[in-house]
Design a protein around this motif. Structure first.
Motif, mmCIF file in Angstrom:
data_model
loop_
_atom_site.group_PDB
_atom_site.id
_atom_site.type_symbol
_atom_site.label_atom_id
_atom_site.label_comp_id
_atom_site.label_asym_id
_atom_site.label_seq_id
_atom_site.Cartn_x
_atom_site.Cartn_y
_atom_site.Cartn_z
ATOM 1 N N TYR A 159 4.937 -2.383 8.747
ATOM 2 C CA TYR A 159 4.823 -0.935 8.589
ATOM 3 C C TYR A 159 6.184 -0.292 8.316
ATOM 4 N N LYS A 192 0.839 -1.202 0.000
ATOM 5 C CA LYS A 192 0.000 0.000 0.000
ATOM 6 C C LYS A 192 0.873 1.251 0.000
ATOM 7 N N VAL A 199 1.932 5.879 8.524
ATOM 8 C CA VAL A 199 1.304 4.577 8.275
ATOM 9 C C VAL A 199 -0.153 4.537 8.725
ATOM 10 N N HIS A 248 -5.621 -3.276 10.377
ATOM 11 C CA HIS A 248 -4.595 -4.034 11.098
ATOM 12 C C HIS A 248 -5.154 -5.382 11.555
ATOM 13 N N ASN A 289 -2.094 6.136 5.919
ATOM 14 C CA ASN A 289 -1.966 5.324 4.709
ATOM 15 C C ASN A 289 -2.858 4.086 4.761
ATOM 16 N N GLN A 290 -3.136 3.628 5.960
ATOM 17 C CA GLN A 290 -3.894 2.399 6.171
ATOM 18 C C GLN A 290 -5.373 2.656 6.440
ATOM 19 N N ASN A 326 2.557 -1.925 4.511
ATOM 20 C CA ASN A 326 2.098 -0.539 4.553
ATOM 21 C C ASN A 326 3.346 0.333 4.374
#
Length: 322
Positions: A230, A57, A168, A219, A171-172, A153
């Motif tokens: 990550y 990602k 992160v 997660h 981004n997640q 990630n």
């Protein structure tokens, strides 16, 4: 040499401060090198062997002026894990708002040269359960997410116009969310309609808390499959996100790459490196610090720790010293 010594001391001070607040701090690995080889090395240092279909990602970036991670930097890692670059469409009407235009931008930025690129909400969305149901019960993500067993990630750490910073956790959460899911996070569950993407009926902190909760949902999703790791790359440290097509020029010099199995510890370590930075005329952290403070950005990691996603307490392991 002086810069390397300075950053080593900064890392040690930050880690010592964090260690005082928790008996078992999470491990965050650090390298001052920002190269394809260093990225592969720090990933391998995590000691996790990705299995099955691997999603990487990233942010594909809004324009040629944006500061997204380059294919040249990430290509070797993506190829080594036989990964697929994954993204979702944006809620705002920019160059990546539709699947067709998003794929075109990804190709223009060279990502299709290193791997297959999957726009995960090209065929719709699905809901995954939220552990923290303060604002909503399901996180709306791209419907292709079940195609993947493991996620890397791989975030570009920088500022963000609304969240203060992006690492992160962003981004997640926003990054893995579908268009409607992005709106749900931004509005803390009040709306799903992209026309109301940036309305905050419950205020800024509710948005930040929703972002932390959505990151936790992703997660947990991969924890129940083959896993997730990550990585934050601290380069091109603009106050603006890669979603900004006309970002401000970075005022702060590159720092390095950090990685962890704990997303909260990782984003906290990066924040500490920014806030503890000793600025000079040509290496100034003040604009980025102001951006984070004015958006109350640190509340994201505070809340992420509160809901059990990870720990803000960490220890730094400098892999350059090995």
């Amino acid at each position: 040499m002086f810069r390397k010594i300075f950053f080593t001391l900064s890392l040690a001070i930050a880690a010592m401060a964090a260690a005082q607040t928790a008996p078992q701090p999470s491990t965050v690995y650090f390298t001052s090198e920002i190269t394809p080889e260093a990225l592969v090395k720090i990933f391998k240092t995590l000691g996790v062997n990705p299995e099955g279909n691997v999603a990487v990602k990233i942010s594909t970036g809004e324009s040629n002026q944006s500061h997204q991670l380059s294919p040249e930097l990430i290509g070797q890692l993506v190829k080594d894990v036989n990964g697929t670059i994954v993204e979702c469409n944006t809620a705002y009407n920019g160059s990546r708002a539709t699947t067709e235009s998003h794929r075109r931008v990804a190709a223009e930025h060279g990502y299709d040269k290193i791997a297959r690129v999957d726009i995960m909400d090209a065929d719709g969305e699905l809901g995954i359960p939220m552990q923290d149901t303060t604002y909503f019960k399901q996180d709306l993500v791209g419907s292709h997410l079940p195609d993947y067993d493991f996620m890397i990630n791989l975030a570009h750490f920088k500022g963000h116009a609304m969240g203060g910073f992006g690492g992160v956790l962003k981004n997640q959460s926003i990054g893995v969310a579908s268009r409607d899911g992005k709106v749900r996070i931004h509005t803390a569950g009040v709306y799903d309609d992209p026309a109301k993407a940036f309305v905050q009926p419950l205020g800024q902190d509710a948005f930040l808390e929703s972002m932390a909760g959505a990151a936790q949902a992703v997660h947990n999703y991969f924890k129940d499959k083959k896993g997730i790791v990550y990585i934050n790359v601290m380069n091109n440290l603009s106050v603006d996100c890669d979603c900004d097509g006309h970002p401000s020029a970075p005022r702060m010099k590159n720092i390095g790459i950090l990685a962890s199995l704990d997303p909260v510890a990782l984003d906290q370590a990066c924040l500490d490196l920014v806030f503890n930075h000793k600025s000079t005329a040509d290496d100034d952290s003040a604009p980025l610090i102001e951006r984070i403070r004015t958006r109350h950005g640190t509340h994201t990691v505070d809340y992420a720790e509160k809901i059990g996603l990870g720990s803000k307490s960490y220890k730094i392991v400098d892999i350059d010293a090995r």
